[in-house]
Motif scaffolding. Structure first.
Motif, PDB file in Angstrom:
ATOM      1  N   GLU A  85       0.739  -1.234  -0.029  1.00  0.00           N
ATOM      2  CA  GLU A  85      -0.023  -0.020   0.328  1.00  0.00           C
ATOM      3  C   GLU A  85       0.872   1.327   0.071  1.00  0.00           C
ATOM      4  O   GLU A  85       0.611   2.138  -0.740  1.00  0.00           O
ATOM      5  CB  GLU A  85      -0.759   0.015   1.341  1.00  0.00           C
ATOM      6  N   GLU A  86       1.896   1.288   0.695  1.00  0.00           N
ATOM      7  CA  GLU A  86       2.786   2.317   0.863  1.00  0.00           C
ATOM      8  C   GLU A  86       3.522   2.765  -0.373  1.00  0.00           C
ATOM      9  O   GLU A  86       3.702   3.780  -0.756  1.00  0.00           O
ATOM     10  CB  GLU A  86       3.713   2.199   2.051  1.00  0.00           C
ATOM     11  N   ALA A  87       3.956   1.698  -1.098  1.00  0.00           N
ATOM     12  CA  ALA A  87       4.570   2.087  -2.275  1.00  0.00           C
ATOM     13  C   ALA A  87       3.768   2.441  -3.363  1.00  0.00           C
ATOM     14  O   ALA A  87       4.137   3.363  -3.854  1.00  0.00           O
ATOM     15  CB  ALA A  87       5.281   0.467  -2.871  1.00  0.00           C
ATOM     16  N   LEU A  88       2.618   2.006  -3.319  1.00  0.00           N
ATOM     17  CA  LEU A  88       1.539   2.506  -4.237  1.00  0.00           C
ATOM     18  C   LEU A  88       1.149   3.852  -3.799  1.00  0.00           C
ATOM     19  O   LEU A  88       1.117   4.731  -4.884  1.00  0.00           O
ATOM     20  CB  LEU A  88       0.190   1.501  -4.289  1.00  0.00           C
ATOM     21  N   ALA A  89       1.001   4.186  -2.609  1.00  0.00           N
ATOM     22  CA  ALA A  89       0.642   5.624  -2.322  1.00  0.00           C
ATOM     23  C   ALA A  89       1.828   6.495  -2.701  1.00  0.00           C
ATOM     24  O   ALA A  89       1.430   7.522  -3.104  1.00  0.00           O
ATOM     25  CB  ALA A  89       0.383   5.574  -0.931  1.00  0.00           C
ATOM     26  N   ARG A  90       2.903   6.153  -2.332  1.00  0.00           N
ATOM     27  CA  ARG A  90       4.117   7.218  -2.673  1.00  0.00           C
ATOM     28  C   ARG A  90       4.396   7.173  -4.290  1.00  0.00           C
ATOM     29  O   ARG A  90       4.627   8.424  -4.843  1.00  0.00           O
ATOM     30  CB  ARG A  90       5.514   6.667  -2.101  1.00  0.00           C
ATOM     31  N   ILE A 113       1.894   6.993  -6.367  1.00  0.00           N
ATOM     32  CA  ILE A 113       0.756   8.087  -6.818  1.00  0.00           C
ATOM     33  C   ILE A 113       1.134   9.453  -6.304  1.00  0.00           C
ATOM     34  O   ILE A 113       1.095  10.686  -7.126  1.00  0.00           O
ATOM     35  CB  ILE A 113      -0.588   7.473  -6.325  1.00  0.00           C
ATOM     36  N   GLU A 114       1.688   9.609  -5.342  1.00  0.00           N
ATOM     37  CA  GLU A 114       2.140  11.005  -4.792  1.00  0.00           C
ATOM     38  C   GLU A 114       3.260  11.490  -5.279  1.00  0.00           C
ATOM     39  O   GLU A 114       3.221  12.993  -5.615  1.00  0.00           O
ATOM     40  CB  GLU A 114       2.124  10.934  -3.191  1.00  0.00           C
ATOM     41  N   THR A 115       4.010  10.913  -5.780  1.00  0.00           N
ATOM     42  CA  THR A 115       5.499  11.699  -6.132  1.00  0.00           C
ATOM     43  C   THR A 115       5.372  11.565  -7.685  1.00  0.00           C
ATOM     44  O   THR A 115       6.249  12.246  -8.421  1.00  0.00           O
ATOM     45  CB  THR A 115       6.759  10.748  -5.442  1.00  0.00           C
ATOM     46  N   GLY A 116       4.807  10.653  -8.256  1.00  0.00           N
ATOM     47  CA  GLY A 116       4.729  10.320  -9.910  1.00  0.00           C
ATOM     48  C   GLY A 116       6.122   9.573 -10.326  1.00  0.00           C
ATOM     49  O   GLY A 116       6.701   9.531 -11.313  1.00  0.00           O
ATOM     50  N   GLU A 117       6.880   9.056  -9.284  1.00  0.00           N
ATOM     51  CA  GLU A 117       7.975   8.293  -9.173  1.00  0.00           C
ATOM     52  C   GLU A 117       7.818   6.622  -8.937  1.00  0.00           C
ATOM     53  O   GLU A 117       7.075   6.577  -7.956  1.00  0.00           O
ATOM     54  CB  GLU A 117       9.231   8.714  -8.666  1.00  0.00           C
ATOM     55  N   ALA A 118       8.226   5.766  -9.389  1.00  0.00           N
ATOM     56  CA  ALA A 118       7.877   4.420  -9.065  1.00  0.00           C
ATOM     57  C   ALA A 118       8.711   3.871  -7.919  1.00  0.00           C
ATOM     58  O   ALA A 118       9.840   4.014  -7.813  1.00  0.00           O
ATOM     59  CB  ALA A 118       8.182   3.395 -10.202  1.00  0.00           C
ATOM     60  N   TRP A 119       7.687   3.649  -6.773  1.00  0.00           N
ATOM     61  CA  TRP A 119       8.231   2.912  -5.594  1.00  0.00           C
ATOM     62  C   TRP A 119       7.708   1.222  -5.555  1.00  0.00           C
ATOM     63  O   TRP A 119       6.613   1.082  -6.181  1.00  0.00           O
ATOM     64  CB  TRP A 119       7.677   3.702  -4.435  1.00  0.00           C
ATOM     65  N   TYR A 120       8.600   0.717  -5.190  1.00  0.00           N
ATOM     66  CA  TYR A 120       8.172  -1.015  -4.939  1.00  0.00           C
ATOM     67  C   TYR A 120       8.455  -1.394  -3.742  1.00  0.00           C
ATOM     68  O   TYR A 120       9.109  -0.774  -2.996  1.00  0.00           O
ATOM     69  CB  TYR A 120       8.913  -1.783  -6.230  1.00  0.00           C
ATOM     70  N   TRP A 121       8.034  -2.527  -3.510  1.00  0.00           N
ATOM     71  CA  TRP A 121       8.226  -3.344  -2.274  1.00  0.00           C
ATOM     72  C   TRP A 121       9.042  -4.480  -2.444  1.00  0.00           C
ATOM     73  O   TRP A 121       8.748  -5.046  -3.617  1.00  0.00           O
ATOM     74  CB  TRP A 121       7.287  -3.968  -1.611  1.00  0.00           C
ATOM     75  N   LEU A 167      10.637  -1.227   1.339  1.00  0.00           N
ATOM     76  CA  LEU A 167      10.265  -0.350   0.565  1.00  0.00           C
ATOM     77  C   LEU A 167      11.417   0.168  -0.265  1.00  0.00           C
ATOM     78  O   LEU A 167      12.795   0.608   0.053  1.00  0.00           O
ATOM     79  CB  LEU A 167       9.860   1.057   0.921  1.00  0.00           C
ATOM     80  N   TRP A 168      11.344   0.631  -1.643  1.00  0.00           N
ATOM     81  CA  TRP A 168      12.389   0.700  -2.595  1.00  0.00           C
ATOM     82  C   TRP A 168      12.131   1.909  -3.722  1.00  0.00           C
ATOM     83  O   TRP A 168      11.018   1.486  -4.538  1.00  0.00           O
ATOM     84  CB  TRP A 168      12.889  -0.446  -3.223  1.00  0.00           C
ATOM     85  N   ARG A 169      12.719   3.024  -3.657  1.00  0.00           N
ATOM     86  CA  ARG A 169      12.506   3.591  -4.879  1.00  0.00           C
ATOM     87  C   ARG A 169      13.413   3.256  -6.127  1.00  0.00           C
ATOM     88  O   ARG A 169      14.630   3.392  -5.815  1.00  0.00           O
ATOM     89  CB  ARG A 169      12.787   5.197  -4.542  1.00  0.00           C
ATOM     90  N   LYS A 170      12.554   2.857  -7.167  1.00  0.00           N
ATOM     91  CA  LYS A 170      13.437   2.501  -8.343  1.00  0.00           C
ATOM     92  C   LYS A 170      14.465   3.678  -8.770  1.00  0.00           C
ATOM     93  O   LYS A 170      13.968   4.671  -8.985  1.00  0.00           O
ATOM     94  CB  LYS A 170      12.348   2.381  -9.436  1.00  0.00           C
ATOM     95  N   GLY A 171      15.702   3.026  -8.734  1.00  0.00           N
ATOM     96  CA  GLY A 171      16.848   4.077  -9.112  1.00  0.00           C
ATOM     97  C   GLY A 171      17.171   4.744  -8.191  1.00  0.00           C
ATOM     98  O   GLY A 171      18.451   5.827  -8.431  1.00  0.00           O
ATOM     99  N   ALA A 172      16.958   4.378  -6.739  1.00  0.00           N
ATOM    100  CA  ALA A 172      17.555   5.419  -5.795  1.00  0.00           C
ATOM    101  C   ALA A 172      19.089   5.081  -5.732  1.00  0.00           C
ATOM    102  O   ALA A 172      19.865   6.026  -5.334  1.00  0.00           O
ATOM    103  CB  ALA A 172      16.776   4.740  -4.393  1.00  0.00           C
ATOM    104  N   THR A 173      19.564   3.924  -5.967  1.00  0.00           N
ATOM    105  CA  THR A 173      21.025   3.798  -5.987  1.00  0.00           C
ATOM    106  C   THR A 173      21.812   4.052  -7.359  1.00  0.00           C
ATOM    107  O   THR A 173      22.816   4.480  -7.625  1.00  0.00           O
ATOM    108  CB  THR A 173      21.521   2.565  -5.252  1.00  0.00           C
TER     109      THR A 173
END
Lengths: 136, 136
Positions: free
Chosen positions: A53-58, A60-68, A75-81
């Protein structure tokens, strides 16, 4: 959750889940929903990952893909590293609302192996056995 | 299994799962692997479903898509009742070998709602809530 992005509870959907305009994603017993990322330009399937839920909410809110991450349990923001981010152009949900499609603008390769898509090998039959052929 | 289509056991992969040419799909704790079907002509994502070993073996042997229905708890040949079959042009596996892509020639609509793709609704933000917009 970071902010309050509200999803509708599936119990509140009175009619067919296929025909409602309420967003009631099914996170399954493990709290996750699969998300297929496709390339906004080519339409090509890039990767398959999972969201809670949290990844999906983030997302939607940020416009950048978050996954679990199921392997790292975080939680993992795609491309964070890697820097290989995904800007989300559209989020689509399937008929049963138990799978998502993320239409994305992919910065760099989508795959952690640095290939454009994670699906860079195809199956080839070899008698009763099968082998993989690399084909980016 | 109908015939003997052998997959490699993951325990037998000595090097990186990302770089092997051995096909060692990870069926997960529930015995299932997700399979995203994409349209051979347009590249578009059509549906996301699941396969067990038997469904994957039959798909490889017959060249037609078989899945495992989680709701009906049974093997299911796509289009068996609707006629909306999928001829499998290619099967691809992802880097971690825990997801499949089926590149298919789809007869008729892919979705049981008779839409071309199951992903016919996109999310639209509405303040802190989200709603679905139909867009085939």
């Amino acid at each position: 959750m970071s902010k309050k992005t509200a999803f509708t509870s599936r119990a509140k959907i009175s009619g067919a889940i296929e025909e409602t305009n309420l967003f009631a994603p099914n996170f399954g017993a493990d709290g996750l929903i699969p998300a297929a990322a496709t390339d906004a330009a080519s339409g090509r399937l890039l990767m398959l990952a999972y969201m809670n839920e949290e990844a999906l909410a983030r997302t939607i809110e940020t416009g950048e893909a978050w996954y679990w991450s199921r392997s790292r349990n975080e939680l993992w923001r795609k491309g964070a590293t890697s820097g290989h981010r995904q800007r989300v152009v559209e989020i689509r949900v399937d008929c049963d609302q138990d799978a998502l499609e993320l239409v994305v603008e992919q910065t760099g390769p989508a795959c952690h192996t640095k290939r454009r898509s994670c699906f860079y090998r195809r199956i080839e039959k070899d008698g009763n056995a099968v082998k993989l052929v690399f084909e980016d």
